[in-house]
Design a protein around this motif. Structure first.
Motif, PDB file in Angstrom:
ATOM      1  N   ALA A   1       0.846  -1.185   0.000  1.00  0.00           N
ATOM      2  CA  ALA A   1       0.000   0.000   0.000  1.00  0.00           C
ATOM      3  C   ALA A   1       0.882   1.235   0.000  1.00  0.00           C
ATOM      4  CB  ALA A   1      -0.917   0.007   1.220  1.00  0.00           C
ATOM      5  N   SER A   2       0.390   2.344  -0.496  1.00  0.00           N
ATOM      6  CA  SER A   2       1.140   3.589  -0.484  1.00  0.00           C
ATOM      7  C   SER A   2       0.160   4.743  -0.354  1.00  0.00           C
ATOM      8  CB  SER A   2       1.943   3.722  -1.774  1.00  0.00           C
ATOM      9  OG  SER A   2       1.063   3.760  -2.877  1.00  0.00           O
ATOM     10  N   ASN A   3       0.717   5.915  -0.143  1.00  0.00           N
ATOM     11  CA  ASN A   3      -0.120   7.092   0.040  1.00  0.00           C
ATOM     12  C   ASN A   3      -0.297   7.828  -1.282  1.00  0.00           C
ATOM     13  OD1 ASN A   3      -0.406   6.655   2.822  1.00  0.00           O
ATOM     14  ND2 ASN A   3       1.605   7.588   3.203  1.00  0.00           N
ATOM     15  N   VAL A   4      -0.530   7.082  -2.353  1.00  0.00           N
ATOM     16  CA  VAL A   4      -0.730   7.686  -3.663  1.00  0.00           C
ATOM     17  C   VAL A   4      -2.031   8.478  -3.657  1.00  0.00           C
ATOM     18  CG1 VAL A   4      -1.176   7.209  -6.095  1.00  0.00           C
ATOM     19  CG2 VAL A   4       0.579   5.930  -4.860  1.00  0.00           C
ATOM     20  N   GLU A   5      -1.960   9.688  -4.188  1.00  0.00           N
ATOM     21  CA  GLU A   5      -3.149  10.535  -4.247  1.00  0.00           C
ATOM     22  C   GLU A   5      -3.446  10.825  -5.709  1.00  0.00           C
ATOM     23  OE1 GLU A   5      -2.675  13.987  -1.847  1.00  0.00           O
ATOM     24  OE2 GLU A   5      -1.933  12.863  -0.116  1.00  0.00           O
ATOM     25  N   ASN A   6      -4.334  10.036  -6.284  1.00  0.00           N
ATOM     26  CA  ASN A   6      -4.754  10.281  -7.654  1.00  0.00           C
ATOM     27  C   ASN A   6      -5.690  11.486  -7.688  1.00  0.00           C
ATOM     28  OD1 ASN A   6      -3.340   7.972  -8.440  1.00  0.00           O
ATOM     29  ND2 ASN A   6      -5.109   6.672  -8.032  1.00  0.00           N
ATOM     30  N   LYS A   7      -5.762  12.112  -8.837  1.00  0.00           N
ATOM     31  CA  LYS A   7      -6.602  13.309  -8.945  1.00  0.00           C
ATOM     32  C   LYS A   7      -7.438  13.226 -10.214  1.00  0.00           C
ATOM     33  CE  LYS A   7      -5.085  17.209  -7.438  1.00  0.00           C
ATOM     34  NZ  LYS A   7      -4.315  18.444  -7.226  1.00  0.00           N
ATOM     35  N   LEU A   8      -8.694  13.578 -10.094  1.00  0.00           N
ATOM     36  CA  LEU A   8      -9.621  13.595 -11.225  1.00  0.00           C
ATOM     37  C   LEU A   8     -10.071  15.028 -11.492  1.00  0.00           C
ATOM     38  CD1 LEU A   8     -11.552  12.253 -13.286  1.00  0.00           C
ATOM     39  CD2 LEU A   8     -13.209  11.994 -11.411  1.00  0.00           C
ATOM     40  N   ILE A   9      -9.872  15.479 -12.712  1.00  0.00           N
ATOM     41  CA  ILE A   9     -10.293  16.828 -13.126  1.00  0.00           C
ATOM     42  C   ILE A   9     -11.360  16.670 -14.203  1.00  0.00           C
ATOM     43  CG2 ILE A   9      -9.564  19.034 -14.094  1.00  0.00           C
ATOM     44  CD1 ILE A   9      -8.331  18.480 -11.394  1.00  0.00           C
ATOM     45  N   THR A  10     -12.523  17.207 -13.951  1.00  0.00           N
ATOM     46  CA  THR A  10     -13.632  17.072 -14.907  1.00  0.00           C
ATOM     47  C   THR A  10     -13.914  18.363 -15.662  1.00  0.00           C
ATOM     48  OG1 THR A  10     -15.244  17.580 -13.177  1.00  0.00           O
ATOM     49  CG2 THR A  10     -14.710  15.256 -13.525  1.00  0.00           C
ATOM     50  N   GLN A  11     -13.221  19.427 -15.309  1.00  0.00           N
ATOM     51  CA  GLN A  11     -13.412  20.709 -15.984  1.00  0.00           C
ATOM     52  C   GLN A  11     -12.231  20.986 -16.899  1.00  0.00           C
ATOM     53  OE1 GLN A  11     -16.212  22.577 -15.602  1.00  0.00           O
ATOM     54  NE2 GLN A  11     -16.964  20.919 -14.269  1.00  0.00           N
ATOM     55  N   PRO A  12     -12.406  21.767 -17.941  1.00  0.00           N
ATOM     56  CA  PRO A  12     -11.263  22.120 -18.797  1.00  0.00           C
ATOM     57  C   PRO A  12     -10.156  22.798 -17.999  1.00  0.00           C
ATOM     58  CG  PRO A  12     -13.336  22.750 -19.840  1.00  0.00           C
ATOM     59  CD  PRO A  12     -13.680  22.339 -18.439  1.00  0.00           C
ATOM     60  N   VAL A  13      -8.930  22.461 -18.341  1.00  0.00           N
ATOM     61  CA  VAL A  13      -7.772  23.125 -17.725  1.00  0.00           C
ATOM     62  C   VAL A  13      -7.370  24.253 -18.660  1.00  0.00           C
ATOM     63  CG1 VAL A  13      -5.450  22.833 -16.801  1.00  0.00           C
ATOM     64  CG2 VAL A  13      -7.066  20.923 -16.727  1.00  0.00           C
ATOM     65  N   ARG A  14      -7.567  25.460 -18.216  1.00  0.00           N
ATOM     66  CA  ARG A  14      -7.412  26.614 -19.100  1.00  0.00           C
ATOM     67  C   ARG A  14      -5.991  27.162 -19.086  1.00  0.00           C
ATOM     68  NH1 ARG A  14     -12.424  27.382 -20.617  1.00  0.00           N
ATOM     69  NH2 ARG A  14     -14.153  26.884 -19.212  1.00  0.00           N
ATOM     70  N   SER A  15      -5.705  28.006 -20.064  1.00  0.00           N
ATOM     71  CA  SER A  15      -4.370  28.596 -20.196  1.00  0.00           C
ATOM     72  C   SER A  15      -3.962  29.297 -18.910  1.00  0.00           C
ATOM     73  CB  SER A  15      -4.380  29.595 -21.364  1.00  0.00           C
ATOM     74  OG  SER A  15      -3.125  30.213 -21.489  1.00  0.00           O
ATOM     75  N   GLY A  16      -2.746  29.037 -18.468  1.00  0.00           N
ATOM     76  CA  GLY A  16      -2.241  29.656 -17.242  1.00  0.00           C
ATOM     77  C   GLY A  16      -2.463  28.810 -16.007  1.00  0.00           C
ATOM     78  N   GLN A  17      -3.348  27.822 -16.082  1.00  0.00           N
ATOM     79  CA  GLN A  17      -3.606  26.956 -14.937  1.00  0.00           C
ATOM     80  C   GLN A  17      -2.547  25.871 -14.834  1.00  0.00           C
ATOM     81  OE1 GLN A  17      -7.845  25.837 -15.692  1.00  0.00           O
ATOM     82  NE2 GLN A  17      -8.142  26.509 -13.593  1.00  0.00           N
ATOM     83  N   ARG A  18      -2.279  25.454 -13.604  1.00  0.00           N
ATOM     84  CA  ARG A  18      -1.373  24.349 -13.334  1.00  0.00           C
ATOM     85  C   ARG A  18      -2.071  23.358 -12.429  1.00  0.00           C
ATOM     86  NH1 ARG A  18       4.825  26.159 -11.970  1.00  0.00           N
ATOM     87  NH2 ARG A  18       5.546  26.378 -14.119  1.00  0.00           N
ATOM     88  N   VAL A  19      -1.953  22.088 -12.767  1.00  0.00           N
ATOM     89  CA  VAL A  19      -2.559  21.032 -11.961  1.00  0.00           C
ATOM     90  C   VAL A  19      -1.472  20.018 -11.637  1.00  0.00           C
ATOM     91  CG1 VAL A  19      -4.298  19.227 -11.856  1.00  0.00           C
ATOM     92  CG2 VAL A  19      -4.791  21.356 -13.073  1.00  0.00           C
ATOM     93  N   TYR A  20      -1.405  19.605 -10.370  1.00  0.00           N
ATOM     94  CA  TYR A  20      -0.369  18.655  -9.935  1.00  0.00           C
ATOM     95  C   TYR A  20      -1.036  17.515  -9.178  1.00  0.00           C
ATOM     96  CZ  TYR A  20       4.075  16.918  -8.070  1.00  0.00           C
ATOM     97  OH  TYR A  20       5.165  16.148  -7.768  1.00  0.00           O
ATOM     98  N   ALA A  21      -0.616  16.306  -9.479  1.00  0.00           N
ATOM     99  CA  ALA A  21      -1.136  15.130  -8.771  1.00  0.00           C
ATOM    100  C   ALA A  21       0.036  14.315  -8.230  1.00  0.00           C
ATOM    101  CB  ALA A  21      -1.980  14.273  -9.711  1.00  0.00           C
ATOM    102  N   LYS A  22      -0.079  13.881  -6.989  1.00  0.00           N
ATOM    103  CA  LYS A  22       0.971  13.053  -6.391  1.00  0.00           C
ATOM    104  C   LYS A  22       0.911  11.615  -6.903  1.00  0.00           C
ATOM    105  CE  LYS A  22       1.636  15.778  -2.205  1.00  0.00           C
ATOM    106  NZ  LYS A  22       1.638  15.768  -0.721  1.00  0.00           N
ATOM    107  N   GLY A  23      -0.228  11.240  -7.469  1.00  0.00           N
ATOM    108  CA  GLY A  23      -0.360   9.930  -8.081  1.00  0.00           C
ATOM    109  C   GLY A  23      -0.651  10.091  -9.554  1.00  0.00           C
ATOM    110  N   ASP A  24      -1.691   9.411 -10.034  1.00  0.00           N
ATOM    111  CA  ASP A  24      -2.120   9.576 -11.424  1.00  0.00           C
ATOM    112  C   ASP A  24      -3.019  10.798 -11.547  1.00  0.00           C
ATOM    113  OD1 ASP A  24      -0.732   7.299 -11.934  1.00  0.00           O
ATOM    114  OD2 ASP A  24      -2.469   6.050 -12.400  1.00  0.00           O
ATOM    115  N   LEU A  25      -3.002  11.399 -12.709  1.00  0.00           N
ATOM    116  CA  LEU A  25      -3.860  12.550 -12.993  1.00  0.00           C
ATOM    117  C   LEU A  25      -4.763  12.184 -14.164  1.00  0.00           C
ATOM    118  CD1 LEU A  25      -4.741  15.498 -12.681  1.00  0.00           C
ATOM    119  CD2 LEU A  25      -2.820  16.132 -14.165  1.00  0.00           C
ATOM    120  N   ILE A  26      -6.053  12.337 -13.949  1.00  0.00           N
ATOM    121  CA  ILE A  26      -7.043  12.025 -14.977  1.00  0.00           C
ATOM    122  C   ILE A  26      -7.821  13.289 -15.301  1.00  0.00           C
ATOM    123  CG2 ILE A  26      -9.026  10.583 -15.588  1.00  0.00           C
ATOM    124  CD1 ILE A  26      -8.032   8.670 -13.325  1.00  0.00           C
TER     125      ILE A  26
END
Length: 247
Positions: free
Chosen positions: A138-163
């Motif tokens: 087991a690990s402390n993986v933190e997956n992240k789900l983004i359902t909205q458009p990621v617009r210009s200038g935005q930054r998104v970071y996930a410690k696990g998988d990013l969807i």
């Protein structure tokens, strides 16, 4: 100050080992104006990605061809484009001394500072590495789900998988310590395995990215032009090269 007072003080620092992903400038020619122009073109493709970026200067190919290039000149050139050199690799003795005089560390190249030169091929195959130990349960993986458009200038970071189930616009940046999945158009920058996980992958349904990167190995938009957009692809890393395959 008494001994008791000293012992009661909290530790102010400690040294630790860590691994960082740093872009490497691998020079294969000594035409400084051409290097300057090509750096300018690369930075223009992803200015935010390269701004104040650390950069390791690798001279092994240059020295293998016995090409001469003033190290101080190349440092000045990369700095003029906003890079921050953090050291040299594959330099000869003179280049290493110049680097140290400029307060730039000399990094080892496969356990040695000697540049690559032509040698007889190894007669014996490399030993097969031991298989890695079993993955932790087991690990402390933190997956992240983004359902909205990621617009210009935005930054998104996930410690696990990013969807991301929407579009990643040009000028946006998405990063993950694991894999990246984009179910819309990927027009911005996508960096998977940012802590050095070379097994990470990028999946997207429409590759039009400004930049893609896995564990620090990246390709820019010009390098991706041979791949047709609007087709789902997966991107992996093998032998320090990004492999793009249609799904």
């Amino acid at each position: 100050m008494s001994t008791g007072t000293i012992n009661s003080q909290k530790t102010a620092l400690e040294f630790k080992s860590t691994s960082l992903t740093v872009p490497v400038l691998l020079l294969s020619g000594n035409d400084l104006p051409a290097i300057d122009e090509q750096l300018k073109e690369k930075v223009a493709q992803a200015p935010e990605f390269f701004r104040n970026s650390p950069l390791l200067i690798d001279l092994q190919k240059l020295n293998a061809q016995n090409l001469v290039l003033d190290f101080a000149d190349i440092v000045a050139t990369v700095r003029s484009h906003g890079f921050m050199p953090v050291g040299i690799r594959g330099g000869n003795e003179q280049q290493n001394q110049v680097a140290l005089a400029m307060n730039l560390p000399v990094h080892s190249l496969h356990g040695s500072n000697t540049p690559l030169i032509s040698k007889e091929p190894a007669k014996q195959p490399l030993p097969t590495p031991e298989p890695p130990p079993s993955a932790p349960a087991a690990s402390n993986v933190e997956n992240k789900l983004i359902t909205q458009p990621v617009r210009s200038g935005q930054r998104v970071y996930a410690k696990g998988d990013l969807i991301v189930t929407a579009t990643v616009s040009a000028g946006a940046e998405i990063m993950a310590e694991g894999n990246i999945h984009v179910y819309g158009s990927l027009r911005g920058r996508a960096l998977a395995g940012v802590l050095g996980n070379a097994e990470s992958r990028i999946f997207c349904s429409d590759l039009q990215a400004e930049l893609i990167s896995i564990a620090g190995t990246y390709q820019l938009r010009d390098d991706l032009s041979q791949h047709a957009p609007h087709k789902p692809v997966q991107i992996s890393l093998a032998n320090q090269k990004l492999i793009i395959k249609e799904l």
